[in-house]
Write a protein that holds these residues in place. Structure first.
Motif, PDB file in Angstrom:
ATOM      1  N   GLN A   1     -21.704 -20.033  33.053  1.00  0.00           N
ATOM      2  CA  GLN A   1     -20.811 -20.437  31.817  1.00  0.00           C
ATOM      3  C   GLN A   1     -21.429 -19.452  30.807  1.00  0.00           C
ATOM      4  O   GLN A   1     -22.661 -19.665  30.560  1.00  0.00           O
ATOM      5  CB  GLN A   1     -20.779 -21.775  31.464  1.00  0.00           C
ATOM      6  CG  GLN A   1     -19.955 -22.104  30.234  1.00  0.00           C
ATOM      7  CD  GLN A   1     -18.459 -21.866  30.393  1.00  0.00           C
ATOM      8  OE1 GLN A   1     -17.900 -21.642  31.379  1.00  0.00           O
ATOM      9  NE2 GLN A   1     -17.793 -21.148  29.137  1.00  0.00           N
ATOM     10  N   CYS A   2     -20.617 -18.601  30.173  1.00  0.00           N
ATOM     11  CA  CYS A   2     -21.126 -17.563  29.071  1.00  0.00           C
ATOM     12  C   CYS A   2     -20.741 -18.060  27.860  1.00  0.00           C
ATOM     13  O   CYS A   2     -19.617 -18.271  27.724  1.00  0.00           O
ATOM     14  CB  CYS A   2     -20.677 -16.205  29.542  1.00  0.00           C
ATOM     15  SG  CYS A   2     -20.967 -15.934  31.162  1.00  0.00           S
ATOM     16  N   LYS A   3     -21.957 -17.952  26.915  1.00  0.00           N
ATOM     17  CA  LYS A   3     -21.640 -18.362  25.335  1.00  0.00           C
ATOM     18  C   LYS A   3     -22.286 -17.282  24.699  1.00  0.00           C
ATOM     19  O   LYS A   3     -23.392 -17.185  24.527  1.00  0.00           O
ATOM     20  CB  LYS A   3     -22.088 -19.813  25.033  1.00  0.00           C
ATOM     21  CG  LYS A   3     -21.483 -20.803  25.908  1.00  0.00           C
ATOM     22  CD  LYS A   3     -20.013 -21.091  25.408  1.00  0.00           C
ATOM     23  CE  LYS A   3     -19.378 -22.126  26.175  1.00  0.00           C
ATOM     24  NZ  LYS A   3     -17.898 -22.038  26.068  1.00  0.00           N
TER      25      LYS A   3
ATOM     26  N   GLY B   1     -25.076 -18.522  17.064  1.00  0.00           N
ATOM     27  CA  GLY B   1     -25.822 -19.911  16.768  1.00  0.00           C
ATOM     28  C   GLY B   1     -26.554 -20.557  17.766  1.00  0.00           C
ATOM     29  O   GLY B   1     -27.108 -20.080  18.614  1.00  0.00           O
ATOM     30  N   VAL B   2     -25.975 -21.888  17.565  1.00  0.00           N
ATOM     31  CA  VAL B   2     -26.487 -23.037  18.668  1.00  0.00           C
ATOM     32  C   VAL B   2     -25.234 -23.445  19.455  1.00  0.00           C
ATOM     33  O   VAL B   2     -24.297 -23.872  19.009  1.00  0.00           O
ATOM     34  CB  VAL B   2     -27.239 -24.155  17.713  1.00  0.00           C
ATOM     35  CG1 VAL B   2     -27.731 -25.346  18.724  1.00  0.00           C
ATOM     36  CG2 VAL B   2     -28.353 -23.435  16.843  1.00  0.00           C
ATOM     37  N   VAL B   3     -25.718 -23.591  20.772  1.00  0.00           N
ATOM     38  CA  VAL B   3     -24.988 -24.076  21.945  1.00  0.00           C
ATOM     39  C   VAL B   3     -25.580 -25.494  21.946  1.00  0.00           C
ATOM     40  O   VAL B   3     -26.822 -25.994  22.290  1.00  0.00           O
ATOM     41  CB  VAL B   3     -25.432 -23.329  23.037  1.00  0.00           C
ATOM     42  CG1 VAL B   3     -24.528 -23.973  24.292  1.00  0.00           C
ATOM     43  CG2 VAL B   3     -24.818 -22.081  23.227  1.00  0.00           C
TER      44      VAL B   3
ATOM     45  N   ILE C   1     -25.435 -19.663  29.854  1.00  0.00           N
ATOM     46  CA  ILE C   1     -26.046 -18.433  29.417  1.00  0.00           C
ATOM     47  C   ILE C   1     -25.369 -18.279  27.844  1.00  0.00           C
ATOM     48  O   ILE C   1     -24.267 -18.253  27.708  1.00  0.00           O
ATOM     49  CB  ILE C   1     -25.601 -17.240  30.067  1.00  0.00           C
ATOM     50  CG1 ILE C   1     -26.375 -17.434  31.640  1.00  0.00           C
ATOM     51  CG2 ILE C   1     -26.548 -15.946  29.745  1.00  0.00           C
ATOM     52  CD1 ILE C   1     -25.964 -16.263  32.657  1.00  0.00           C
ATOM     53  N   THR C   2     -26.306 -18.093  26.995  1.00  0.00           N
ATOM     54  CA  THR C   2     -26.033 -17.617  25.508  1.00  0.00           C
ATOM     55  C   THR C   2     -26.942 -16.603  25.008  1.00  0.00           C
ATOM     56  O   THR C   2     -28.123 -16.322  25.386  1.00  0.00           O
ATOM     57  CB  THR C   2     -26.093 -18.924  24.677  1.00  0.00           C
ATOM     58  OG1 THR C   2     -25.600 -18.628  23.240  1.00  0.00           O
ATOM     59  CG2 THR C   2     -27.499 -19.479  24.700  1.00  0.00           C
ATOM     60  N   THR C   3     -26.263 -16.036  24.138  1.00  0.00           N
ATOM     61  CA  THR C   3     -27.034 -15.086  23.251  1.00  0.00           C
ATOM     62  C   THR C   3     -27.817 -15.614  21.931  1.00  0.00           C
ATOM     63  O   THR C   3     -28.457 -15.045  21.314  1.00  0.00           O
ATOM     64  CB  THR C   3     -26.195 -13.833  22.715  1.00  0.00           C
ATOM     65  OG1 THR C   3     -25.136 -14.373  21.985  1.00  0.00           O
ATOM     66  CG2 THR C   3     -25.623 -12.750  23.608  1.00  0.00           C
ATOM     67  N   GLY C   4     -27.469 -16.946  21.974  1.00  0.00           N
ATOM     68  CA  GLY C   4     -28.112 -17.774  20.810  1.00  0.00           C
ATOM     69  C   GLY C   4     -29.136 -18.625  21.367  1.00  0.00           C
ATOM     70  O   GLY C   4     -29.904 -18.348  22.190  1.00  0.00           O
TER      71      GLY C   4
ATOM     72  N   GLU D   1     -29.393 -24.427  34.829  1.00  0.00           N
ATOM     73  CA  GLU D   1     -30.752 -23.372  34.059  1.00  0.00           C
ATOM     74  C   GLU D   1     -30.166 -22.781  32.893  1.00  0.00           C
ATOM     75  O   GLU D   1     -28.964 -22.378  32.890  1.00  0.00           O
ATOM     76  CB  GLU D   1     -30.990 -22.399  34.970  1.00  0.00           C
ATOM     77  CG  GLU D   1     -32.221 -21.572  34.372  1.00  0.00           C
ATOM     78  CD  GLU D   1     -32.725 -20.428  35.420  1.00  0.00           C
ATOM     79  OE1 GLU D   1     -33.416 -19.642  34.826  1.00  0.00           O
ATOM     80  OE2 GLU D   1     -32.480 -20.499  36.569  1.00  0.00           O
ATOM     81  N   MET D   2     -30.774 -23.175  31.987  1.00  0.00           N
ATOM     82  CA  MET D   2     -30.280 -22.826  30.463  1.00  0.00           C
ATOM     83  C   MET D   2     -30.940 -21.493  30.148  1.00  0.00           C
ATOM     84  O   MET D   2     -32.321 -21.411  30.010  1.00  0.00           O
ATOM     85  CB  MET D   2     -30.470 -23.869  29.302  1.00  0.00           C
ATOM     86  CG  MET D   2     -29.784 -25.084  29.907  1.00  0.00           C
ATOM     87  SD  MET D   2     -30.113 -26.606  28.563  1.00  0.00           S
ATOM     88  CE  MET D   2     -29.263 -26.178  27.103  1.00  0.00           C
ATOM     89  N   ILE D   3     -30.282 -20.626  30.020  1.00  0.00           N
ATOM     90  CA  ILE D   3     -30.651 -19.234  29.309  1.00  0.00           C
ATOM     91  C   ILE D   3     -30.238 -18.897  27.923  1.00  0.00           C
ATOM     92  O   ILE D   3     -29.177 -18.324  28.052  1.00  0.00           O
ATOM     93  CB  ILE D   3     -30.211 -18.263  30.543  1.00  0.00           C
ATOM     94  CG1 ILE D   3     -30.692 -18.373  32.016  1.00  0.00           C
ATOM     95  CG2 ILE D   3     -31.058 -16.753  30.199  1.00  0.00           C
ATOM     96  CD1 ILE D   3     -30.139 -17.600  33.095  1.00  0.00           C
ATOM     97  N   ASP D   4     -31.433 -18.915  27.122  1.00  0.00           N
ATOM     98  CA  ASP D   4     -30.920 -18.679  25.836  1.00  0.00           C
ATOM     99  C   ASP D   4     -31.328 -17.077  25.616  1.00  0.00           C
ATOM    100  O   ASP D   4     -31.376 -16.197  26.444  1.00  0.00           O
ATOM    101  CB  ASP D   4     -31.832 -19.255  24.854  1.00  0.00           C
ATOM    102  CG  ASP D   4     -33.364 -18.949  24.958  1.00  0.00           C
ATOM    103  OD1 ASP D   4     -33.856 -18.115  25.677  1.00  0.00           O
ATOM    104  OD2 ASP D   4     -34.129 -19.854  24.265  1.00  0.00           O
ATOM    105  N   GLY D   5     -31.171 -16.602  24.321  1.00  0.00           N
ATOM    106  CA  GLY D   5     -31.119 -15.092  24.028  1.00  0.00           C
ATOM    107  C   GLY D   5     -32.539 -14.555  24.639  1.00  0.00           C
ATOM    108  O   GLY D   5     -32.635 -13.383  25.201  1.00  0.00           O
ATOM    109  N   ASN D   6     -33.485 -15.177  24.516  1.00  0.00           N
ATOM    110  CA  ASN D   6     -34.957 -14.776  24.811  1.00  0.00           C
ATOM    111  C   ASN D   6     -35.171 -14.535  26.524  1.00  0.00           C
ATOM    112  O   ASN D   6     -35.488 -13.523  26.935  1.00  0.00           O
ATOM    113  CB  ASN D   6     -35.997 -15.445  24.287  1.00  0.00           C
ATOM    114  CG  ASN D   6     -36.260 -15.171  22.730  1.00  0.00           C
ATOM    115  OD1 ASN D   6     -35.770 -14.344  22.145  1.00  0.00           O
ATOM    116  ND2 ASN D   6     -36.645 -16.576  22.224  1.00  0.00           N
TER     117      ASN D   6
END
Length: 191
Positions: free
Chosen positions: A110-112, A116-118, A141-144, A160-165
């Motif tokens: 799932q792409c977000k 900001g915050v998911v 996955i998020t860019t936030g 697995e949660m993948i944030d921007g970093n």
């Protein structure tokens, strides 16, 4: 910077007054310390430059359309060795933007594309969608960034949660693997 300069000047003024046998070992110690300091400064500058590039990449990813971001993530997962990458995004995707397989395991992605915050709602949606898609694992996955509640909600789930970093790290990993030149070309086009 100014404190170091003053310290260097004080040491240089003091060195001529030191007895010759002690002077050589102190000069050597001083040179080693200054070399270590210079290396630390260069390392800090390099890290700052890498962070600047990472921020630019995240901003470029945030400017993509939702479909463009999903396509980019699909290419990224191909670059990371996933097969049968199927982009399903858009309305009616039932909470899964991308399905892929690796080592016989089916994953739901799932792409977000958020700045900001998911939160936990997106985690809950992916958990439900994984069952419908018969996926053993999920990637959110998020860019936030993720909220603390979202991170807690994952708990024992195979998500697995993948944030921007982490996304920037995954992009670098895909480039390093060299299995897909496509991700490198796409990232260059972002800038």
């Amino acid at each position: 910077g100014k404190r170091i300069t003053k310290l260097v000047q004080a040491i240089e003024r003091t060195l001529p007054r030191i007895k010759q046998p002690d002077k050589k070992s102190l000069e050597t110690l001083f040179q080693v310390t200054m070399a270590d300091y210079q290396q630390a400064v260069e390392g800090a500058q390099k890290r700052a430059e890498e962070q600047k590039k990472a921020n630019q990449t995240l901003e470029a990813l945030r400017r993509l359309s939702p479909n463009g971001f999903e396509e980019y993530i699909g290419d990224l997962f191909e670059g990371l060795g996933y097969q049968r990458v199927n982009i399903r995004g858009g309305s009616g995707d039932q909470g899964v933007d991308i399905l892929a397989e690796k080592d016989g395991e089916r994953v739901a992605i799932q792409c977000k594309r958020y700045k900001g915050v998911v939160g936990p709602h997106e985690v809950r949606d992916l958990m439900g969608a994984m069952g419908s898609a018969d996926a053993q694992r999920g990637f959110l996955i998020t860019t936030g960034v993720f909220s603390i509640r979202a991170e807690r909600m994952v708990g024992e789930a195979q998500i697995e949660m993948i944030d921007g970093n982490k996304l920037i790290e995954a992009i670098a990993e895909a480039r390093t693997k060299g299995t897909r030149a496509k991700i490198t070309r796409q990232t260059k086009r972002l800038h």
